[in-house]
Write a protein that holds these residues in place. Structure first.
Motif, PDB file in Angstrom:
ATOM      1  N   THR A 164       7.307   6.916  15.055  1.00 34.76           N
ATOM      2  CA  THR A 164       7.071   5.560  14.529  1.00 34.76           C
ATOM      3  C   THR A 164       6.879   5.255  13.178  1.00 34.76           C
ATOM      4  O   THR A 164       6.848   6.325  12.560  1.00 34.76           O
ATOM      5  CB  THR A 164       5.357   5.145  15.094  1.00 34.76           C
ATOM      6  OG1 THR A 164       4.443   6.369  14.793  1.00 34.76           O
ATOM      7  CG2 THR A 164       5.449   5.209  16.658  1.00 34.76           C
TER       8      THR A 164
ATOM      9  N   VAL B 284       5.149   2.671  10.243  1.00 36.46           N
ATOM     10  CA  VAL B 284       4.173   1.606  10.173  1.00 36.46           C
ATOM     11  C   VAL B 284       4.287   1.268   8.549  1.00 36.46           C
ATOM     12  O   VAL B 284       3.995   2.155   7.603  1.00 36.46           O
ATOM     13  CB  VAL B 284       2.617   1.932  10.242  1.00 36.46           C
ATOM     14  CG1 VAL B 284       1.534   0.828   9.927  1.00 36.46           C
ATOM     15  CG2 VAL B 284       2.496   2.252  11.806  1.00 36.46           C
TER      16      VAL B 284
ATOM     17  N   TYR C 137       5.236  -2.670  12.301  1.00 41.17           N
ATOM     18  CA  TYR C 137       5.086  -1.562  13.199  1.00 41.17           C
ATOM     19  C   TYR C 137       6.513  -1.230  13.930  1.00 41.17           C
ATOM     20  O   TYR C 137       7.014  -2.228  14.653  1.00 41.17           O
ATOM     21  CB  TYR C 137       4.096  -1.862  14.234  1.00 41.17           C
ATOM     22  CG  TYR C 137       4.003  -0.942  15.597  1.00 41.17           C
ATOM     23  CD1 TYR C 137       3.827   0.737  15.121  1.00 41.17           C
ATOM     24  CD2 TYR C 137       4.143  -0.873  16.639  1.00 41.17           C
ATOM     25  CE1 TYR C 137       3.917   1.566  16.114  1.00 41.17           C
ATOM     26  CE2 TYR C 137       4.380  -0.060  17.948  1.00 41.17           C
ATOM     27  CZ  TYR C 137       4.081   1.352  17.479  1.00 41.17           C
ATOM     28  OH  TYR C 137       4.067   2.172  18.183  1.00 41.17           O
TER      29      TYR C 137
ATOM     30  N   GLU D  43       2.651   7.235   0.522  1.00 36.22           N
ATOM     31  CA  GLU D  43       3.188   7.409   1.804  1.00 36.22           C
ATOM     32  C   GLU D  43       2.612   8.550   2.603  1.00 36.22           C
ATOM     33  O   GLU D  43       2.177   9.611   2.044  1.00 36.22           O
ATOM     34  CB  GLU D  43       4.687   7.714   1.695  1.00 36.22           C
ATOM     35  CG  GLU D  43       5.430   6.537   1.011  1.00 36.22           C
ATOM     36  CD  GLU D  43       6.638   7.010   0.604  1.00 36.22           C
ATOM     37  OE1 GLU D  43       7.445   5.940   0.450  1.00 36.22           O
ATOM     38  OE2 GLU D  43       7.134   8.168   0.381  1.00 36.22           O
TER      39      GLU D  43
ATOM     40  N   HIS E 113       4.027   6.267   7.479  1.00 35.72           N
ATOM     41  CA  HIS E 113       2.983   5.189   7.264  1.00 35.72           C
ATOM     42  C   HIS E 113       2.917   4.933   5.355  1.00 35.72           C
ATOM     43  O   HIS E 113       3.248   5.970   4.991  1.00 35.72           O
ATOM     44  CB  HIS E 113       1.615   5.467   7.578  1.00 35.72           C
ATOM     45  CG  HIS E 113       0.721   4.282   7.026  1.00 35.72           C
ATOM     46  ND1 HIS E 113       0.114   4.507   5.904  1.00 35.72           N
ATOM     47  CD2 HIS E 113       0.422   3.187   7.687  1.00 35.72           C
ATOM     48  CE1 HIS E 113      -0.818   3.417   5.929  1.00 35.72           C
ATOM     49  NE2 HIS E 113      -0.546   2.462   6.865  1.00 35.72           N
ATOM     50  N   ASN E 114       3.065   3.665   5.322  1.00 40.55           N
ATOM     51  CA  ASN E 114       3.001   3.644   3.690  1.00 40.55           C
ATOM     52  C   ASN E 114       2.137   2.459   3.530  1.00 40.55           C
ATOM     53  O   ASN E 114       2.012   1.544   4.266  1.00 40.55           O
ATOM     54  CB  ASN E 114       4.394   3.531   3.099  1.00 40.55           C
ATOM     55  CG  ASN E 114       5.075   2.244   2.878  1.00 40.55           C
ATOM     56  OD1 ASN E 114       4.737   1.286   3.355  1.00 40.55           O
ATOM     57  ND2 ASN E 114       6.352   2.218   2.354  1.00 40.55           N
ATOM     58  N   CYS E 115       1.771   2.395   2.166  1.00 41.22           N
ATOM     59  CA  CYS E 115       0.717   1.118   1.735  1.00 41.22           C
ATOM     60  C   CYS E 115       1.173   1.072   0.454  1.00 41.22           C
ATOM     61  O   CYS E 115       1.556   1.989  -0.230  1.00 41.22           O
ATOM     62  CB  CYS E 115      -0.664   1.412   1.863  1.00 41.22           C
ATOM     63  SG  CYS E 115      -1.489   2.630   0.984  1.00 41.22           S
TER      64      CYS E 115
END
Length: 142
Positions: free
Chosen positions: A42, A44, A49, A112, A129-131
């Motif tokens: 997965t 995100v 997603y 990440e 996942h990263n922001c």
């Protein structure tokens, strides 16, 4: 910050997986980009997603043909931590360089988290996942 396993064979192998993903990005090659991801991986991302390697591959193919055409990305591993013999958690900083850029725009910098698991002799990305880096709070700052 790095783990006590820095420089170990597993540490090098995990870092090599990330290096291959970013090399594929530089080539704008969605197939090579997605190859190190597990089938059920997965991703995100802000506002998205992506369930499964196919969704990750298809999204990157679309982006490489569109807004990320000619782009590359940089990454800087901050920490590799092994949560067992066959699981690694990696924290990194990333940045996208759009076509023609030599330095990334601050809006294109990210923090990440990667989760990788060993499959036979190979390491595969299980989750990413990263922001945005600019939105992150550091060391208790509020």
């Amino acid at each position: 910050m790095t783990s006590d396993n820095t420089g170990s064979e597993d540490d090098r192998a995990v870092r090599a997986v990330l290096d291959s993903i970013y090399a594929a990005w530089a080539d704008n090659d969605a197939d090579a980009f997605a190859a190190p991801y597990a089938e059920t991986a997965t991703a995100v991302l802000p506002g998205a997603y992506l369930p499964g390697r196919k969704a990750i591959r298809d999204t990157m193919a679309s982006l490489f043909a569109g807004e990320l055409k000619g782009s590359s990305a940089r990454h800087e591993v901050q920490d590799v931590r092994f949560a067992g013999a066959d699981t690694a958690v990696v924290i990194s900083k990333g940045a996208i360089l759009l076509a023609g850029q030599t330095t990334p725009d601050p809006a294109n910098r990210a923090l990440e988290t990667w989760v990788l698991a060993r499959h036979g002799r190979d390491w595969r990305v299980q989750a990413f996942h990263n922001c945005p880096e600019r939105a992150a709070v550091a060391d208790g700052e509020a």
